[in-house]
Design an enzyme around this catalytic site. Structure first.
Site, PDB file in Angstrom:
ATOM      1  N   LYS A   1       0.814  -1.210   0.000  1.00  0.00           N
ATOM      2  CA  LYS A   1       0.000   0.000   0.000  1.00  0.00           C
ATOM      3  C   LYS A   1       0.855   1.271   0.000  1.00  0.00           C
ATOM      4  O   LYS A   1       0.423   2.317  -0.467  1.00  0.00           O
ATOM      5  CB  LYS A   1      -0.930   0.025   1.219  1.00  0.00           C
ATOM      6  CG  LYS A   1      -1.798  -1.209   1.413  1.00  0.00           C
ATOM      7  CD  LYS A   1      -2.763  -1.452   0.279  1.00  0.00           C
ATOM      8  CE  LYS A   1      -3.896  -2.402   0.625  1.00  0.00           C
ATOM      9  NZ  LYS A   1      -3.502  -3.809   0.773  1.00  0.00           N
TER      10      LYS A   1
HETATM   11  C1  LIG Z   1      -4.245  -5.013   0.432  1.00  0.00           C
HETATM   12  C2  LIG Z   1      -3.467  -6.278   0.393  1.00  0.00           C
HETATM   13  C3  LIG Z   1      -3.760  -7.309  -0.520  1.00  0.00           C
HETATM   14  C4  LIG Z   1      -4.932  -7.229  -1.457  1.00  0.00           C
HETATM   15  O1  LIG Z   1      -4.774  -6.232  -2.431  1.00  0.00           O
HETATM   16  P1  LIG Z   1      -6.048  -5.660  -3.236  1.00  0.00           P
HETATM   17  O2  LIG Z   1      -5.536  -4.532  -4.017  1.00  0.00           O
HETATM   18  O3  LIG Z   1      -7.040  -5.263  -2.188  1.00  0.00           O
HETATM   19  O4  LIG Z   1      -6.561  -6.786  -4.071  1.00  0.00           O
HETATM   20  C5  LIG Z   1      -2.931  -8.417  -0.548  1.00  0.00           C
HETATM   21  N1  LIG Z   1      -1.889  -8.538   0.309  1.00  0.00           N
HETATM   22  C6  LIG Z   1      -1.580  -7.578   1.200  1.00  0.00           C
HETATM   23  C7  LIG Z   1      -0.435  -7.787   2.116  1.00  0.00           C
HETATM   24  C8  LIG Z   1      -2.346  -6.421   1.273  1.00  0.00           C
HETATM   25  O5  LIG Z   1      -2.047  -5.467   2.179  1.00  0.00           O
END
Ligand SMILES: *Cc1c(COP(=O)(O)O)cnc(C)c1O
Length: 502
Positions: A114
């Site tokens: 993120k």
């Molecule tokens: C947010 C997240 C996901 C999922 O990603 P999306 O974009 O919501 O599909 C997978 N793994 C981790 C560690 C995340 O923080």
């Protein structure tokens, strides 16, 4: 480039600037903002030998025409050039075998992917608000399955003209994720735990974003809502970049030949990360397959194989909590593209989803989805097993989300025999989920009775790896946020935080 909503009537299509799309987060009709023009093609040959911020500039420039090249470079330098990432490549590639690579998306300040978007979005949002003029304060509502919350808090902390309100599922995040959020300092931040799951939190946030009554009252107070969830276009845009950077790295090292098509495996929840991969593909990245990896909450796997999306099913808590999602918002954007941008059909499916919890696509569209996507799922047992196996055979440590990705990749290989070069998105540092990871490596008596923070040094000792700096001594920080609310209390909490109570 202008933006439009995925919903709404064809003849009444309103266009929005990039700045408006980012500032609003969600379109007024409840749809998601998408580019209104065709995808700008990218010339791969012109992208080689650029730094990460340089590459990002070339890719995102056409989407942000309102901003000059100079302005965009400043934003990107702040995001990726200022040492927030602990690796000079920002997103390094780790070779597991000749065919299989991991792109490590967790070198940012909160140890999950993120950060790639949320180190950039605050700067973009600030610039956007200067562009549109006025002096409103933007209130970012955030529903998190664990990682977005902390990344948004870190990215927006003390940023003038912004407030952030994060809702996380009380029982649905790891100990480390929770501690990261509740100890966050910053005068413009609120964090509340919700007695419910991520889907409840996201539904509450989406309802507020579309609440005209509150919007009016906010406007009179110089406030406006937006969101730092991946429903915001400004989250997706920077995520397109690393699919190019990883591919170019394979080319640079000679591992992939010119125009050689590769697979990407993406551990998926809200369908944001894998959608960015699809957008990269539409812009010319040579992609063979996008492999959507799910955990036991296999709503997307069932959709991709059967064409039927149904969230009328049990919700499971797993050891990959950031993927514990049944309402994957960004699927709406994919369907919009694959139906030839048919907003009327999208509106109807989303109405069915709201009313009945399910919708069905036709055989042609299902075929179009299957031409580029493939999906399967892995349960907690398979996930732990692969963490152990990968460590034993390769001395490479996976977090549970990334391990779901590898488990699903192995299923893909045996189902299809496809040996194309493949890059798996490594979405979090294994230390962020130490309580699960350690259990895959060490016998139960070594870990019995220890909390997540005692397990961090144990994991470091067992593997010789270093605890990422942002997670060190996290348990010693004093909690700042202790609020717990019911799942229908999101509206009330926001009104309280903003002093807007009736
Ligand atoms: C947010 C997240 C996901 C999922 O990603 P999306 O974009 O919501 O599909 C997978 N793994 C981790 C560690 C995340 O923080």
């Amino acid at each position: 480039m202008d933006y439009c909503s995925t919903r709404g009537k064809k003849n009444e299509k309103r266009l929005y600037s990039a700045a408006e799309a980012v500032l609003m987060g969600l379109a007024p009709d409840g749809g998601l903002f998408v580019p209104a023009a065709p995808w700008p093609p990218v010339s791969l040959e012109q992208l080689t030998a650029r730094s990460y911020p340089g590459l990002a500039a070339a890719i995102i420039q056409p989407f942000l025409e309102q901003f000059s090249a100079g302005e965009i470079n400043v934003l990107l330098q702040k995001a990726y050039g200022g040492g927030a990432f602990d690796h000079p490549m920002v997103v390094p590639l780790h070779r597991l075998t000749d065919n299989l690579y991991f792109m490590e998306l967790w070198h940012g300040p909160t140890c999950a992917f993120k950060d790639l978007a949320l180190q950039f979005l605050p700067h973009l949002l600030h610039a956007a608000s200067v562009k549109v003029g006025g002096n409103s304060t933007t209130v970012l509502l955030v529903a998190t399955s664990g990682d977005t919350g902390k990344a948004a808090l870190e990215g927006f902390r003390d940023l003038p003209g912004t407030k952030v309100i994060v809702f996380y599922p009380l029982e649905g995040v790891s100990e480390v994720q929770k501690q990261q959020m509740i100890t966050q300092e910053g005068a413009n931040l609120h964090v509340a735990a919700v007695r419910g799951n991520f889907d409840h939190a996201q539904a509450g946030v989406k309802a507020l974003l579309g609440d005209r009554f509150i919007a009016d009252r906010m406007a009179r107070r110089g406030l406006r809502f937006s969101t730092a969830n991946s429903i915001n276009w400004g989250r997706l845009l920077p995520q397109i970049v690393y699919y190019f950077s990883a591919y170019l790295e394979l080319r640079r090292t000679g591992a992939a030949g010119p125009a050689e098509k590769i697979n990407f495996v993406v551990p998926t929840g809200n369908f944001g990360n894998i959608l960015a991969a699809f957008y990269a593909f539409r812009m010319g990245l040579p992609v063979n397959r996008l492999i959507c990896a799910a955990n036991r909450n296999r709503v997307l796997t069932d959709f991709i194989s059967e064409g039927h999306y149904s969230r009328n099913r049990p919700f499971y808590r797993t050891i990959s909590p950031s993927m514990d999602i049944l309402a994957s918002s960004n699927l709406e954007r994919l369907l919009y593209e694959l139906t030839g941008r048919d907003a009327a059909r999208i509106s109807e499916w989303m109405r069915l989803l709201r009313k009945e919890g399910a919708f069905q696509i036709g055989p042609e569209l299902k075929k179009a989805v299957g031409e580029i996507f493939w999906s399967h799922c892995a349960d907690d047992g398979e996930t732990l097993n692969l963490i152990r196996e990968t460590y034993l055979h390769h001395r490479y440590l996976l977090d549970p989300h990334t391990a779901v990705g590898l488990a699903v990749y192995e299923k893909y290989r045996s189902a299809t025999g496809d040996s194309s070069k493949t890059i798996i998105a490594a979405t979090a540092s294994p230390f962020k989920f130490a309580e699960s990871v350690v259990g895959a490596l060490l016998p139960p008596d070594r870990i019995a009775g220890q909390n997540a923070f005692q397990l961090l040094p144990l994991l470091a000792e067992a593997t010789g790896l270093q605890i990422p700096a942002p997670l060190q001594d996290l348990d010693l920080l004093p909690p700042q946020h202790r609020t717990i609310i019911d799942k229908d209390g999101i509206r009330g909490a926001v009104l309280r935080y903003l002093d807007l109570e009736e």
